[in-house]
Design a protein around this motif. Structure first.
Motif, mmCIF file in Angstrom:
data_model
loop_
_atom_site.group_PDB
_atom_site.id
_atom_site.type_symbol
_atom_site.label_atom_id
_atom_site.label_comp_id
_atom_site.label_asym_id
_atom_site.label_seq_id
_atom_site.Cartn_x
_atom_site.Cartn_y
_atom_site.Cartn_z
ATOM 1 N N ARG A 60 114.627 -56.338 -81.522
ATOM 2 C CA ARG A 60 114.609 -56.568 -82.966
ATOM 3 C C ARG A 60 114.511 -58.038 -83.336
ATOM 4 N NH1 ARG A 60 119.358 -52.355 -84.983
ATOM 5 N NH2 ARG A 60 118.418 -50.456 -84.104
ATOM 6 N N GLU A 61 114.763 -58.927 -82.413
ATOM 7 C CA GLU A 61 114.717 -60.353 -82.703
ATOM 8 C C GLU A 61 113.766 -61.033 -81.728
ATOM 9 O OE1 GLU A 61 118.600 -61.924 -82.505
ATOM 10 O OE2 GLU A 61 119.392 -60.750 -84.192
ATOM 11 N N PRO A 62 113.057 -62.066 -82.185
ATOM 12 C CA PRO A 62 112.183 -62.810 -81.259
ATOM 13 C C PRO A 62 112.987 -63.367 -80.085
ATOM 14 C CG PRO A 62 111.721 -63.406 -83.538
ATOM 15 C CD PRO A 62 112.958 -62.558 -83.572
ATOM 16 N N THR A 63 112.497 -63.125 -78.884
ATOM 17 C CA THR A 63 113.191 -63.522 -77.663
ATOM 18 C C THR A 63 112.274 -64.406 -76.828
ATOM 19 O OG1 THR A 63 114.397 -61.421 -77.681
ATOM 20 C CG2 THR A 63 114.428 -62.686 -75.636
ATOM 21 N N PRO A 64 112.777 -65.513 -76.308
ATOM 22 C CA PRO A 64 111.915 -66.398 -75.505
ATOM 23 C C PRO A 64 111.473 -65.737 -74.213
ATOM 24 C CG PRO A 64 114.193 -67.110 -75.400
ATOM 25 C CD PRO A 64 114.136 -66.038 -76.442
ATOM 26 N N ARG A 65 110.298 -66.121 -73.766
ATOM 27 C CA ARG A 65 109.768 -65.644 -72.489
ATOM 28 C C ARG A 65 109.817 -66.792 -71.471
ATOM 29 N NH1 ARG A 65 104.432 -62.164 -74.117
ATOM 30 N NH2 ARG A 65 103.876 -64.069 -75.274
ATOM 31 N N LEU A 66 108.887 -66.778 -70.527
ATOM 32 C CA LEU A 66 108.788 -67.801 -69.483
ATOM 33 C C LEU A 66 109.918 -67.727 -68.469
ATOM 34 C CD1 LEU A 66 107.666 -70.978 -71.496
ATOM 35 C CD2 LEU A 66 106.265 -69.515 -70.049
ATOM 36 N N PHE A 106 113.969 -74.409 -72.798
ATOM 37 C CA PHE A 106 112.621 -74.961 -72.766
ATOM 38 C C PHE A 106 111.626 -74.022 -73.446
ATOM 39 C CE2 PHE A 106 108.509 -74.868 -70.529
ATOM 40 C CZ PHE A 106 108.025 -76.132 -70.862
ATOM 41 N N ALA A 107 111.766 -72.714 -73.222
ATOM 42 C CA ALA A 107 110.863 -71.748 -73.841
ATOM 43 C C ALA A 107 110.994 -71.776 -75.366
ATOM 44 C CB ALA A 107 111.150 -70.343 -73.301
ATOM 45 N N ILE A 108 112.204 -71.953 -75.863
ATOM 46 C CA ILE A 108 112.405 -72.020 -77.313
ATOM 47 C C ILE A 108 111.749 -73.279 -77.875
ATOM 48 C CG2 ILE A 108 114.139 -72.233 -79.122
ATOM 49 C CD1 ILE A 108 116.023 -70.563 -77.404
ATOM 50 N N VAL A 109 111.941 -74.401 -77.186
ATOM 51 C CA VAL A 109 111.331 -75.654 -77.652
ATOM 52 C C VAL A 109 109.808 -75.580 -77.577
ATOM 53 C CG1 VAL A 109 111.124 -78.120 -77.175
ATOM 54 C CG2 VAL A 109 113.364 -77.005 -77.041
ATOM 55 N N ALA A 110 109.299 -74.941 -76.511
ATOM 56 C CA ALA A 110 107.850 -74.850 -76.330
ATOM 57 C C ALA A 110 107.208 -73.813 -77.243
ATOM 58 C CB ALA A 110 107.528 -74.527 -74.873
ATOM 59 N N GLY A 111 108.021 -73.039 -77.930
ATOM 60 C CA GLY A 111 107.474 -72.034 -78.837
ATOM 61 C C GLY A 111 106.994 -70.775 -78.162
ATOM 62 N N ALA A 112 107.503 -70.495 -76.957
ATOM 63 C CA ALA A 112 107.122 -69.273 -76.244
ATOM 64 C C ALA A 112 108.011 -68.119 -76.693
ATOM 65 C CB ALA A 112 107.237 -69.478 -74.740
ATOM 66 N N MET A 113 108.021 -67.881 -78.008
ATOM 67 C CA MET A 113 108.786 -66.793 -78.611
ATOM 68 C C MET A 113 107.864 -66.022 -79.546
ATOM 69 S SD MET A 113 112.415 -68.667 -79.467
ATOM 70 C CE MET A 113 113.049 -67.177 -80.217
ATOM 71 N N PRO A 114 107.083 -65.110 -79.011
ATOM 72 C CA PRO A 114 106.103 -64.399 -79.848
ATOM 73 C C PRO A 114 106.790 -63.517 -80.884
ATOM 74 C CG PRO A 114 106.280 -63.357 -77.698
ATOM 75 C CD PRO A 114 107.095 -64.621 -77.625
ATOM 76 N N ASP A 124 102.046 -66.333 -71.172
ATOM 77 C CA ASP A 124 103.272 -66.271 -71.970
ATOM 78 C C ASP A 124 103.210 -67.211 -73.167
ATOM 79 O OD1 ASP A 124 104.357 -64.382 -70.321
ATOM 80 O OD2 ASP A 124 105.510 -65.803 -69.115
ATOM 81 N N LYS A 125 102.505 -68.299 -73.009
ATOM 82 C CA LYS A 125 102.426 -69.282 -74.085
ATOM 83 C C LYS A 125 101.242 -69.015 -75.016
ATOM 84 C CE LYS A 125 102.826 -72.977 -76.560
ATOM 85 N NZ LYS A 125 103.783 -72.983 -77.690
ATOM 86 N N PHE A 126 100.059 -68.745 -74.446
ATOM 87 C CA PHE A 126 98.842 -68.664 -75.255
ATOM 88 C C PHE A 126 98.250 -67.263 -75.336
ATOM 89 C CE2 PHE A 126 98.985 -72.944 -73.319
ATOM 90 C CZ PHE A 126 99.098 -73.689 -74.476
ATOM 91 N N GLU A 127 98.783 -66.284 -74.543
ATOM 92 C CA GLU A 127 98.294 -64.904 -74.534
ATOM 93 C C GLU A 127 96.789 -64.867 -74.238
ATOM 94 O OE1 GLU A 127 99.371 -62.716 -77.988
ATOM 95 O OE2 GLU A 127 101.532 -62.990 -77.699
ATOM 96 N N ILE A 128 96.446 -65.147 -72.994
ATOM 97 C CA ILE A 128 95.058 -65.163 -72.568
ATOM 98 C C ILE A 128 94.517 -63.743 -72.455
ATOM 99 C CG2 ILE A 128 95.338 -67.342 -71.370
ATOM 100 C CD1 ILE A 128 95.602 -65.879 -68.780
ATOM 101 N N ASP A 129 93.204 -63.617 -72.356
ATOM 102 C CA ASP A 129 92.546 -62.321 -72.334
ATOM 103 C C ASP A 129 92.923 -61.533 -71.079
ATOM 104 O OD1 ASP A 129 90.340 -60.598 -73.630
ATOM 105 O OD2 ASP A 129 89.697 -60.753 -71.545
#
Length: 439
Positions: A42-48, A25-33, A98-103
């Motif tokens: 070294r590689e983008p890793t999903p969060r959440l 789900f994190a990969i589909v949602a784009g939660a991979m900064p 994790d998704k939008f990086e809030i302040d």
């Protein structure tokens, strides 16, 4: 104990089974900064990953509510509901981050609101036992401010230490295990029911960490993100607040003789109010050092950098896995050292044992290049880098095998200086063979 173990296992199983779908789900949602300058992967890793941990928390509380003995915790106390309310709020803030990086200031405000929600439902510090003085009652405002401060400091201490694969979840699991043993002793040895919620919180927290840890070990397939690190920090703080502010030392007088002796008996738990948590003293120290370092440079205390303790371990030559194990070692030494001191504070052997283990820890810090070798009979149980080299192996045969199956040397566990040396040796050997064939 069986009901606590059942709750722990259910929490761990739900967290473990949900982490895989959450990763997709994190990969589909784009939660991979994108990889940042301070990151070590070294590689983008999903969060959440905190999503799976939160549902593990919910499953643990649900199962405990239907067990014979643990259901009394929900009937006699409102603390489990207070924990769930604060956890849901802090988890939601973490998911958004994790998704939008809030302040950072918004996150700090959310942490204070989550702590306030728990205080409004009764999870607060009512009195402050002070060694040598006795039991000091707190006003409502004093208890609220102290509770909110403890929650915010603990959340950020755990969040700051979440920089290596498996580090935060492992260290919090160690702290929760030590805290569980202490709270269980207060609950069943002394018969003080006020320690039951803290015991339950610690068991559930261990399950959350153990269930997520297999997915988060190096190389991590998923990160817990702020949704996970802030969540487990809040649960850990809730357990400390519950047993510190709710267990009256007067109840221990029946066992230890006086109020001052009762306060002294519980010193290892009340020290967390000052550090803020002895059981996670390592991330707490990292938090203090990070604030001082960033303020000295004129930066915001919430500005991320590569100056944390785990980053320094990597810089002096430790591998990723070894740096994590060293942090585990120091966390366990402090947490279980405090636990041992609470059981028998008059024993000199405990102090000597802690000093001896501290010396071992210093030796491990000073030997970053040392690679232990497993005995012959255990070589199939450990990674290849810990196995002894076989004598009489022909490098030409090894090279011929590699030519038939050409793969980069890093994939076989060779990295860093040793990897560069191995690549150079193979290149020179290839050049020599080509020169011989051309002649």
């Amino acid at each position: 104990m069986r009901e606590y173990l059942l709750t722990l296992c259910v929490t761990a199983a739900v967290t473990y089974l949900l982490t895989g779908p959450v990763r997709k789900f994190a990969i589909v949602a784009g939660a991979m900064p994108e990889i940042r300058a301070r990151d070590v992967h070294r590689e983008p890793t999903p969060r959440l990953g905190g999503i799976a941990m939160f549902f593990g928390l919910c499953a643990g509380l649900l199962v405990a509510d239907h067990l014979t003995n643990l259901s009394e915790v929900f009937q006699n106390s409102n603390e489990p509901r207070a924990l769930l309310s604060g956890a849901a709020l802090i988890w939601l803030i973490g998911v958004l981050d994790d998704k939008f990086e809030i302040d950072a200031l918004i996150k700090l405000g959310g942490q204070m609101i989550a702590a306030g929600v728990m205080v409004m439902q009764g999870l607060t510090i009512l009195w402050l036992p002070i060694p040598g003085v006795g039991n000091v009652a707190l006003t409502q405002w004093q208890g609220t401010l102290l509770t909110v401060a403890l929650v915010v400091i603990t959340i950020n201490a755990v969040n700051f230490v979440d920089g290596l694969d498996g580090l935060a979840s492992g260290m919090v699991c160690i702290a929760a295990a030590a805290f569980f043993l202490y709270a269980y002793r207060i609950w069943y040895s002394y018969g003080i029911e006020a320690a039951a919620p803290a015991t339950l919180f610690s068991a559930i927290l261990m399950g959350m960490c153990l269930g997520f840890l297999p997915h988060n070990m190096h190389p991590a397939r998923i990160f817990m993100g702020d949704s996970g690190s802030m969540l487990i920090g809040l649960v850990l703080a809730a357990g400390a607040i519950s047993i510190t502010g709710q267990v009256d030392p007067d109840a221990l007088q029946l066992f230890v003789g006086s109020e001052k002796a009762a306060v002294h008996q519980t010193v290892p738990v009340y020290i967390p109010l000052l550090l803020p948590l002895t059981i996670i003293a390592v991330p707490a120290a990292d938090l203090v050092l990070a604030i001082v370092r960033r303020t000295w440079r004129g930066q915001s205390p919430f500005a991320a950098d590569r100056g944390h303790l785990h980053h320094r371990l990597l810089e002096i030559g430790h591998s990723h896995s070894r740096a994590v194990l060293i942090m585990y070692f120091w966390s366990a030494l402090i947490a279980f050292g405090a636990l041992s001191y609470s059981v028998n504070s008059a024993s000199m052997w405990i102090v000597l044992g802690i000093v001896f283990l501290s010396a071992i820890g210093l030796v491990l810090l000073l030997l970053p290049r040392f690679t232990p070798r497993a005995p012959r009979w255990a070589e199939h149980l450990v990674p290849p880098r810990y196995r002894r080299r076989r004598a009489g192996v022909d490098p030409v045969v090894v090279l011929a095998e590699e030519e038939r199956d050409p793969r980069p040397p890093v994939a076989s566990g060779v990295s860093g200086v040793n990897g560069a040396t191995a690549v150079g040796a193979r290149s020179r050997l290839l050049d020599g063979r080509k020169a011989e064939s051309s002649r």
